[in-house]
Design a protein around this motif. Structure first.
Motif, PDB file in Angstrom:
ATOM      1  N   TYR A 158       9.831   5.563  -7.934  1.00  0.00           N
ATOM      2  CA  TYR A 158       8.406   5.401  -7.651  1.00  0.00           C
ATOM      3  C   TYR A 158       8.149   3.938  -7.290  1.00  0.00           C
ATOM      4  O   TYR A 158       8.892   3.052  -7.715  1.00  0.00           O
ATOM      5  CB  TYR A 158       7.571   5.800  -8.864  1.00  0.00           C
ATOM      6  CG  TYR A 158       7.541   7.283  -9.084  1.00  0.00           C
ATOM      7  CD1 TYR A 158       6.698   8.083  -8.319  1.00  0.00           C
ATOM      8  CD2 TYR A 158       8.375   7.889 -10.010  1.00  0.00           C
ATOM      9  CE1 TYR A 158       6.674   9.453  -8.480  1.00  0.00           C
ATOM     10  CE2 TYR A 158       8.361   9.270 -10.187  1.00  0.00           C
ATOM     11  CZ  TYR A 158       7.511  10.045  -9.423  1.00  0.00           C
ATOM     12  OH  TYR A 158       7.497  11.395  -9.577  1.00  0.00           O
TER      13      TYR A 158
ATOM     14  N   ARG B 190       8.474   3.653   6.066  1.00  0.00           N
ATOM     15  CA  ARG B 190       7.381   4.626   6.208  1.00  0.00           C
ATOM     16  C   ARG B 190       6.757   4.522   7.600  1.00  0.00           C
ATOM     17  O   ARG B 190       6.449   5.525   8.239  1.00  0.00           O
ATOM     18  CB  ARG B 190       6.334   4.345   5.124  1.00  0.00           C
ATOM     19  CG  ARG B 190       5.149   5.273   5.157  1.00  0.00           C
ATOM     20  CD  ARG B 190       4.248   5.067   3.966  1.00  0.00           C
ATOM     21  NE  ARG B 190       3.543   3.784   4.021  1.00  0.00           N
ATOM     22  CZ  ARG B 190       2.601   3.409   3.158  1.00  0.00           C
ATOM     23  NH1 ARG B 190       2.279   4.214   2.163  1.00  0.00           N
ATOM     24  NH2 ARG B 190       2.015   2.240   3.267  1.00  0.00           N
TER      25      ARG B 190
ATOM     26  N   ASN C 191       0.804  -1.224   0.000  1.00  0.00           N
ATOM     27  CA  ASN C 191       0.000   0.000   0.000  1.00  0.00           C
ATOM     28  C   ASN C 191       0.833   1.268   0.000  1.00  0.00           C
ATOM     29  O   ASN C 191       0.506   2.246   0.674  1.00  0.00           O
ATOM     30  CB  ASN C 191      -0.969   0.020   1.185  1.00  0.00           C
ATOM     31  CG  ASN C 191      -2.024  -1.056   1.066  1.00  0.00           C
ATOM     32  OD1 ASN C 191      -2.267  -1.572  -0.018  1.00  0.00           O
ATOM     33  ND2 ASN C 191      -2.639  -1.411   2.172  1.00  0.00           N
ATOM     34  N   LEU C 192       1.920   1.256  -0.754  1.00  0.00           N
ATOM     35  CA  LEU C 192       2.675   2.501  -0.938  1.00  0.00           C
ATOM     36  C   LEU C 192       1.845   3.439  -1.796  1.00  0.00           C
ATOM     37  O   LEU C 192       0.985   2.996  -2.564  1.00  0.00           O
ATOM     38  CB  LEU C 192       4.014   2.211  -1.620  1.00  0.00           C
ATOM     39  CG  LEU C 192       5.022   1.433  -0.776  1.00  0.00           C
ATOM     40  CD1 LEU C 192       6.213   1.033  -1.638  1.00  0.00           C
ATOM     41  CD2 LEU C 192       5.486   2.246   0.418  1.00  0.00           C
ATOM     42  N   PHE C 193       2.099   4.739  -1.674  1.00  0.00           N
ATOM     43  CA  PHE C 193       1.353   5.719  -2.462  1.00  0.00           C
ATOM     44  C   PHE C 193       1.953   5.784  -3.864  1.00  0.00           C
ATOM     45  O   PHE C 193       3.098   6.208  -4.048  1.00  0.00           O
ATOM     46  CB  PHE C 193       1.379   7.081  -1.771  1.00  0.00           C
ATOM     47  CG  PHE C 193       0.919   7.015  -0.341  1.00  0.00           C
ATOM     48  CD1 PHE C 193      -0.240   6.326  -0.003  1.00  0.00           C
ATOM     49  CD2 PHE C 193       1.660   7.600   0.673  1.00  0.00           C
ATOM     50  CE1 PHE C 193      -0.665   6.243   1.320  1.00  0.00           C
ATOM     51  CE2 PHE C 193       1.244   7.521   1.990  1.00  0.00           C
ATOM     52  CZ  PHE C 193       0.083   6.845   2.314  1.00  0.00           C
ATOM     53  N   THR C 194       1.176   5.355  -4.832  1.00  0.00           N
ATOM     54  CA  THR C 194       1.662   5.158  -6.192  1.00  0.00           C
ATOM     55  C   THR C 194       2.265   6.419  -6.810  1.00  0.00           C
ATOM     56  O   THR C 194       3.224   6.337  -7.559  1.00  0.00           O
ATOM     57  CB  THR C 194       0.502   4.710  -7.109  1.00  0.00           C
ATOM     58  OG1 THR C 194      -0.293   3.782  -6.392  1.00  0.00           O
ATOM     59  CG2 THR C 194       1.018   4.069  -8.366  1.00  0.00           C
ATOM     60  N   HIS C 195       1.671   7.564  -6.510  1.00  0.00           N
ATOM     61  CA  HIS C 195       2.085   8.794  -7.198  1.00  0.00           C
ATOM     62  C   HIS C 195       3.246   9.493  -6.517  1.00  0.00           C
ATOM     63  O   HIS C 195       3.668  10.556  -6.975  1.00  0.00           O
ATOM     64  CB  HIS C 195       0.904   9.752  -7.307  1.00  0.00           C
ATOM     65  CG  HIS C 195       0.434  10.269  -5.961  1.00  0.00           C
ATOM     66  ND1 HIS C 195       0.025   9.425  -4.964  1.00  0.00           N
ATOM     67  CD2 HIS C 195       0.330  11.509  -5.473  1.00  0.00           C
ATOM     68  CE1 HIS C 195      -0.311  10.154  -3.901  1.00  0.00           C
ATOM     69  NE2 HIS C 195      -0.135  11.421  -4.192  1.00  0.00           N
TER      70      HIS C 195
END
Ligand code: ATP
Ligand code: MG
Lengths: 227, 249
Positions: B136, B152, B90-94
């Protein structure tokens, strides 16, 4: 051919004066549509059931009836209940309200195509729902929606020509005036078509550029899936 | 003060659609302790973790974090103290890796950009991703993604971290690097509650193993005893099944 160039020299300036009205109408309608679409999409994705149903009804009504009927309803119908709008305002409102329904659907599609895990991860770290929407959902859905939004912007740019039906002197109506003055309708409408093509070309290229500049690996657009 | 548990789970119950998934679960986690939770699929392990930080609020029972009851009031500040590592990262894609690790520090802890960057760099270095700051998530391997998501969580300076099957989505050859990072964390004194069937981690770093089945804790104890002399027949059956699976793959 030289005749056409001569014709263009003579009448282009008159036609170009209509570009301001057309682009102005389009810009106002798109901004109105965008703001309203944000409210609609919030209601359709995040709000309570009654608001969801209300927003759904709105979207269905505006997508399911002809644009021209909506315009006449606003310009000719509303005065009966005391709401009198000038042609520009009436057209901007009609196109804006109509566009909101489509923009909202595109945004909704983009939001719902995002994996839900990222919202959960953000909330698990203590981010508020607002923060997660602002910093995660919106930037991702925004990127994904650009191709469809670009398409919608172009459709609405062309739709501004229906304002002609309520007497607004925009591009199309000027072309018709030129036609009646010269009886060279073919040339007049060729010229105006060229102007529309340039305008839609600029919009498409600009948004294409924005899309490329903001592109991120792994966040491809969902384009093509929606009809 | 330091002998009160950092996390105390008291008689948690949770029902989904008429089915009681958690039937009264209680345990404590001491400061610096690592506990691993094992059990068959559908037993409520993920639900238990999500109840602890109220991602799924329990219907009954209570969670006490370092003496403070975890409740809806002020939940965001409480969640900030509980790290959560997901199976699917669930890393932030953007966002690039660095921004992934900075975002919640800025939003939730109100850290300055400078401070958030400093902490992010420390933790990314710790998990071996100092050279991937600008990458990314889509440009990382599964193992790197999971290490980034651990960084994180760590950068928030949590009091404990919950892991939900952190290696289950990884190719077998990539689980090692994540397990290694988790072992180092446990050895460095991080308090951890790990749902995983990763025996390597359990044997090397877990202080205690909790065996759950059917929404209750069947038994718990140090890995040395639970793995070799389980009290309950169900535990030994489950352990046997686990070893079989491992031999097959
Ligand atoms: N949000 C939900 N809504 C309805 N049912 C749910 C929900 N989350 C979990 N359940 C149900 O609760 C039960 C326990 O699920 P849970 O995910 O906690 O099990 P688990 O022990 O983590 O299993 P696994 O090892 O497969 O991850 C399952 O039967 C599941 O279908
Ligand atoms: Mg699970």
């Amino acid at each position: 051919m030289t005749d056409f160039i001569e014709f263009g020299r003579t009448w282009m300036p008159f036609l170009l004066e209509g570009v301001g009205v057309t682009v102005g109408l389009w810009a106002v309608a798109m901004v109105l549509g965008f703001c309203l679409a944000l409210v609609l999409v919030w209601a359709r994705v995040y709000a309570s059931k009654p608001l969801y149903l209300l927003a759904t009804l709105y979207v269905e009504v505006f997508r399911g009836t002809p644009m021209l009927v909506q315009l006449f309803f606003i310009y000719l119908g509303l005065p009966e209940i005391g709401i009198v709008l000038d042609p520009f305002t009436a057209a901007a409102v009609a196109i804006g309200l109509n566009s909101a329904a489509y923009q909202a659907e595109y945004f909704r599609g983009a939001i719902q195509s995002l994996p839900s895990g990222q919202m959960i991860a953000a909330r698990a770290m203590g981010m508020s729902r607002f923060q997660a929407l602002r910093d995660i959902i919106l930037p991702q859905a925004g990127r994904r929606v650009i191709p469809q939004w670009s398409n919608e912007a172009i459709v609405e740019l062309k739709y501004t020509s229906i304002a002609y039906a309520i007497g607004l002197t925009e591009l199309t109506s000027r072309a018709e005036q030129v036609g009646y003055q010269t009886f060279q309708f073919l040339e007049a409408f060729t010229l105006v078509a060229i102007i529309y093509l340039v305008l839609t070309g600029i919009v498409a290229q600009t948004l294409d550029f924005v899309e490329k500049r903001t592109r991120v690996p792994g966040l491809t657009n969902s384009g093509g899936k929606m009809s | 003060m330091s002998d009160t548990p950092i996390l105390s789970v008291r008689n948690i119950r949770k029902t989904y659609g008429g089915i009681e998934v958690l039937k009264g679960v209680s345990f404590d986690l001491e400061r610096g302790q690592s506990k691993i939770v094992i059990g068959p699929s559908g037993t409520g392990k993920s639900t238990l973790l999500r109840c602890i930080n109220l991602l799924s609020p329990p219907d009954d029972g209570s969670v006490i974090l370092d003496g403070v009851t975890v409740e809806q009031k002020g939940i965001n500040q409480l969640r900030a103290q509980i790290g959560f590592v997901f199976q699917e990262f669930n890393l932030f894609t953007h966002l690039c890796v660095l921004d992934n690790v900075r975002l919640a520090q800025r939003n939730v802890l109100g850290r300055s950009r400078h401070e958030a960057t400093r902490r992010a760099m420390e933790e990314l270095e710790r998990v071996g991703l100092a050279d991937k700051l600008d990458a990314y998530p889509a440009e990382l391997s599964g193992g790197q993604k999971q290490r980034a998501s651990i960084a994180r969580a760590l950068a928030m300076d949590p009091k404990l971290i919950l892991f939900d099957e952190p290696t289950s989505a990884l190719d077998p050859e990539l689980t090692g690097e994540v397990v290694q990072v988790m072992k180092e964390l446990a050895n460095a004194g991080m308090t951890m509650l790990v749902v995983s069937h990763e025996m390597g981690f359990a044997k090397a770093a877990a202080d205690e193993v909790i065996f759950m089945e059917g929404g209750v804790i069947v038994e718990q104890g140090p890995p040395s005893t639970l793995f070799t002399q389980p009290e309950h027949a169900r535990t030994s059956q489950f352990l046997q099944m686990l070893t079989h699976e491992h031999h097959e793959t």
